[in-house]
Enzyme design. Structure first.
Site: not given
Ligand SMILES: [Zn+2]
Length: 1034
Positions: A437, A439-440, A472, A494
């Site tokens: 995935a 995380e925009n 996210e 992260e």
């Protein structure tokens, strides 16, 4: 970003300049902080300064870097950690900046005698260097005429690389200059999903920070057709754009200086192809429920691919606002970070969607847009509209994610005391997506497996979705709101997202047992971090190559990062960790930070026992690679503690003198279960002693394994613990029991305990019922078995098989194959059944066949419990008819997580022709999506039939593989690891070494290759050491 292979117990990684971490403190950083105009940017000096957080290397034109050699640096690093502030190199290197030089913080222990020694050695070295210099100087040096002067005695003119047109490119660093700052981007994009091309227009409003004659920014694979430049209110003029492809840079030069404070506008028009890999602005396709092919275009920019979609200042510190417009055909929808503001019909009949300008400053890697045919479900949470998007036929699978995201958003809003700043939050399932995935900000993208949950999904499938959503969402604060200044501090994003993923689930979804998974993750991080090829959590900011940046996305950054945060939180008094984080978020929101900023925020919140400051303690963990082994002995109330690096490598290593400030927690035989039993001692030196009551019979260190260290209890200590386990298993928490098993195996790998000692500990397992310790034992024994299985000793293999089945047999027989509600029990039984069926235990395979037959029964098909699907499919795949029927089912199943389980089963076949077929299908990407190739390779590698073949496959197809997955990326790390980690012979070592060294330019020197070689050597050593004992004791 979430790594897609979370479930693997993999460890990966290479060889960097970790030690340069210990260079003098960052002059530029301090200046940047003082700059009121633009926080995050150096207020001083010129155009020629590369924006280099963390390092004192001001790269001045004409002066080379004054590098230390490795040995010196290493010595300095160790010395620094020992508390010596000797030889202030920074002042010698950049005297003009000395007023800004930050003093090293005072250390807890100072060693004057060592300092004298150092100064002595320094003088000695100086004198001998002078003597050497005199000896080597040319004869003319001291003559009256002197030597002929050549250019080398004057500052060297910078050497500029040639741009594509042959003209000199006006910048000679891979990192951007700090002279220009983007303020706002205006992006207009017109993708054509049929021709797979797009055109774009990017208008960048920028502010000149320092007088300069050039504007340098990123662009990759964009064909720029027109460029204009406007200064202030002047007329806009056409300008020439120069490009230097190796660094993906473009530049515009000016005859006169642009002046600090001026506002300028650069407008670039361009065309490009939609990317056919998984990054940049890429196109992909999928088949809908009718079998018709559908196309879509989506973005994946982290870490450095925004430059493939629009020209930009593509470094995380260059934050700006964005206004996005996308043109589409009426049948599609578009999405971007912000809500849609308006739609205009163009004369061509196409529609143009315009999104609101971002209300926050953000880094380029967080920009996102999608053109697709999706539908959604939505819900309001506080002031945010949360939506989950998917292809139309999977709309029913989106409700779980919507619910999870809503609860987690509320949780984070409260716990961080800073509200999510955007009005909407979209979570989108993309049918073809490589990472787990991304995380925009406001537009999080997922694989279908990590977002969609069907009616028949097992709680384990839900656990995966909840985990990824939690990860996210945490990024919306850690990563998006506060961003690391450069990729060397990726762990600030992260490590935190990983930490919060488990921590939030513990509160919001405790029924998913996130604690067990977090424990496994810590063990996994240690496996990687015990190799010499590992890296520090926070590395040197000097790393610039795209491969180095990609290699930061690994288990050390994610999982060790998260483990260190857990250790710190469990060391601080209740509430102090959160208090410090809230302060950190508030101080750096909308801007960028480095690791020390975090420690400073937390230090202000709290000082630990023994006057230890958070910063002093944590720097020893983030700036050094590896972790410590604590050896403990206890006699008559006197406890002796010793620390040393836990390092598996037999090679001569560079960090054996490392010391950590270790928060050692311990419990004893009179009180060992409850959290209130736990006591704490900070071990700062190599050795220390502490007093406990004379009556203490044993100590268990590292309560609940929240500390990132391994403990050795010595022969007597281990004997006492094993004895206690066997007599009263409840003396320890389940996590403590798992921790004892883990530590024992780790010590065996290190050669500190014998294999019979390991077996003696495992003897207690017949009484064990908890998931965490059982899974740990299973995983350790399986990896030993897999190694043995690949060697020519069938007799020993069958003895080992017998031992494992014997040990777990009674437990396996007590488990049933029906529906099971507890996630923890599901995890346990699926692991045990997979092991038993994998070893060919007939009870297991027979039962699996029955379940598969019931599922495929044409009159009354029965559903297999989700947690058992993989094992049932894998057993079925071993027969011809089963394999073919699974292949057919793969084509029909729309449900992604089931598809992946079928794929793993297909790849577990021991029929080599089928192995060949499936690997090729994964590489071609038509029947099986290429995003699954690393999963296929990993599964085939585990089996006996495929493990040699798959290595050949990777060698033969290396060029095609790295076309799909860039060098250094997580898929490449995973492929290298899975194909080589089961080799244990000299021949294979040479073979792997030969292949990678022969790649030359097709293989950037990767940490994962170093790690692979180290692992093979260690496997070899382990075999040499333990085979005789294994033959005897099994
Ligand atoms: Zn992430």
């Amino acid at each position: 970003m979430e790594d897609p292979f979370d479930s693997e117990r993999a460890s990966l990684p290479r060889n960097m300049i970790e030690n340069s971490m210990f260079e003098e403190e960052p002059d530029v950083v301090d200046l940047a902080k003082d700059s009121t105009a633009f926080p995050g940017f150096p207020a001083l000096d010129p155009d020629e300064v590369v924006y280099e957080p963390r390092s004192s290397r001001l790269l001045v034109r004409g002066l080379g870097e004054n590098d230390l050699d490795d040995e010196e640096e290493d010595y300095e690093s160790s010395a620094r950690l020992l508390g010596m502030s000797f030889m202030n190199r920074s002042s010698a290197r950049s005297p003009s900046s000395s007023p800004y030089t930050r003093q090293a913080p005072p250390r807890s222990c100072s060693c004057p005698s060592t300092r004298k020694l150092v100064v002595g050695v320094f003088i000695l070295v100086l004198v001998s260097s002078m003597a050497m210099a005199l000896y080597f100087l040319p004869g003319c040096t001291f003559t009256k005429a002197g030597c002929h002067k050549d250019n080398s005695s004057t500052p060297i003119e910078p050497v500029y690389p040639n741009s594509t047109t042959g003209e000199p490119f006006p910048w000679n660093e891979p990192r951007l200059p700090a002279s220009v700052r983007p303020v706002n981007y205006n992006l207009s994009l017109t993708p054509n999903l049929t021709s797979k091309t797009f055109t774009g227009r990017t208008v960048i409003n920028m502010m000149i920070q320092h007088d300069t004659k050039r504007v340098v920014l990123h662009s990759s694979d964009l064909n720029i057709t027109k460029a204009t430049f406007q200064v202030g209110k002047d007329k806009s003029v056409e300008v020439k754009v120069l490009e230097y492809k190796p660094w993906q840079l473009i530049a515009v030069s000016f005859p006169e200086d642009l002046k600090a404070g001026q506002v300028c506008v650069l407008t670039l028009e361009y065309k490009a192809n939609l990317s056919n890999t998984y990054d940049g602005f890429y196109n992909s396709s999928y088949n809908d429920v009718t079998g018709a092919k559908r196309v879509l275009a989506a973005t994946q920019f982290e870490p450095q691919a925004a430059r493939k979609a629009f020209p930009c200042f593509d470094e995380p510190a260059f934050k700006a606002t964005f206004l996005v417009r996308i043109t589409r055909e009426p049948e599609y929808i578009t999405l971007s970070n912000m809500p849609k503001a308006k739609t205009t019909t163009l004369p061509s009949g196409l529609l143009e969607d315009e999104f609101e300008q971002t209300s926050v400053n953000m880094s380029t890697y967080l920009v996102a847009f999608i053109v697709a045919n999706f539908t959604s479900v939505s819900r309001n949470v506080s002031n945010t509209l949360v939506s989950v998007y998917s292809v139309a036929e999977k709309k029913e699978h989106t409700h779980y994610a919507l619910d999870a995201a809503s609860k987690l958003l509320q949780f984070y809003n409260t716990i961080f005391d800073v509200d999510y700043p955007l009005r909407k939050l979209d979570l989108v399932a993309i049918p073809d997506f490589l990472a787990g995935a991304m995380e925009n900000w406001g537009l999080i993208t997922f694989r279908e497996t990590t977002l969609l949950v069907g009616n028949q999904s097992s709680p384990l499938d839900k656990q995966l979705v909840a985990n990824v959503v939690a990860h996210e969402l945490a990024h919306q604060w850690f990563g998006n709101l506060v961003t690391m200044r450069w990729w060397n501090d990726l762990w600030l994003s992260e490590g935190f997202a990983t930490y919060w993923q488990y921590t939030s689930l513990t509160t919001v979804f405790p029924q998913l047992y996130p604690g067990d998974e977090f424990l496994e993750v810590r063990f996994k991080a240690m496996a990687k971090d015990s190799l010499n090829s590992t890296h520090s959590v926070s590395v040197s900011s000097q790393m610039t190559s795209p491969e180095d940046v990609l290699e930061m996305f690994d288990s050390v950054t994610y999982e060790k990062g998260a483990s260190l945060l857990l250790m710190l939180n469990s060391t601080l008094p209740d509430g102090q960790f959160r208090k410090g984080l809230i302060e950190y978020l508030n101080k750096y929101r909308g801007s960028n930070s480095v690791t020390d900023d975090l420690w400073n925020s937390l230090t202000q919140a709290q000082v630990l026992p023994q006057q230890e400051s958070v910063s002093d303690m944590m720097r020893t963990w983030t700036l050094q690679k590896g972790f410590p082994l604590v050896t403990v002995s206890c006699k008559d109330g006197q406890v002796n503690l010793t620390q040393e690096p836990f390092l598996l490598s037999r090679e001569n290593t560079t960090h054996t003198s490392s010391l950590w400030h270790i928060p050692v927690s311990y419990v004893n035989d009179s009180c060992s279960q409850a959290p209130s039993c736990r006591q704490l001692f900070v071990l700062r030196n190599k050795t220390a002693t502490l007093k406990v009551s004379d009556s203490v019979k044993w100590l268990k260190l590292n309560y609940m394994n929240t500390g990132f260290y391994i403990v050795h209890y010595g022969v007597e200590g281990w004997a006492a613990l094993i004895n206690t386990l066997k007599t009263d298993i409840s003396s320890f928490t389940a996590h403590d029991r798992a921790s004892l098993i883990h530590n024992m195996f780790a010590l065996s790998r290190l050669g500190r305990v014998s294999f019979p000692q390991v077996l003696s500990l495992l003897g207690y397992l017949t009484k064990e019922t908890e998931t965490a310790p059982l899974k740990e034992a299973l995983s350790q024994l399986s990896s030993v078995y897999r190694l043995l299985d690949k060697r020519p000793d069938p007799y020993l293999v069958s003895r080992m098989k017998g031992y494992i089945l014997n040990l777990f047999g009674p437990l396996i027989n007590s488990l049933d194959w029906g529906e099971e509600q507890s996630v923890s029990r599901q995890e346990l039984r699926s692991a045990l059944f997979e092991m038993a069926c994998g070893l060919g235990q007939e009870n297991c395979t027979d039962q699996a066949k029955v379940l598969y037959d019931q599922r495929t029964n044409s009159t009354q098909p029965k559903i297999i419990p989700g947690d058992l699907e993989r094992v049932v499919f894998s057993v079925a795949a071993q027969s011809d008819s089963g394999w073919l029927s699974l292949l057919e089912a793969y084509g029909h199943t729309t449900y992604d997580s089931e598809k992946r389980k079928i794929l793993q089963a297909l790849a577990s076949t021991q029929d080599t022709r089928r192995i060949v077929w499936i690997l090729n299908a994964g590489l071609q990407g038509s029947i099986i999506q290429t995003q699954e190739l690393p999963l296929l390779i990993g599964t085939v590698s585990d089996g006996f039939a495929g493990h040699l073949f798959v290595w050949n496959f990777v060698k033969e197809n290396w060029d095609s593989i790295i076309e799909k997955f860039p060098l250094g990326s997580y898929p490449i790390q995973s492929i290298i690891k899975s194909t080589t980690s089961q080799f244990s012979t000299q021949m294979h070592l040479e073979e792997v070494q030969g292949f990678f060294s022969g790649l030359k330019e097709r293989g950037h020197p990767m940490r994962s290759v170093q790690e692979a070689l180290e692992t093979i050597r260690l496997n070899q050593d382990w075999m040499d050491r333990n085979l005789p004992a294994l033959r005897q004791s099994l």
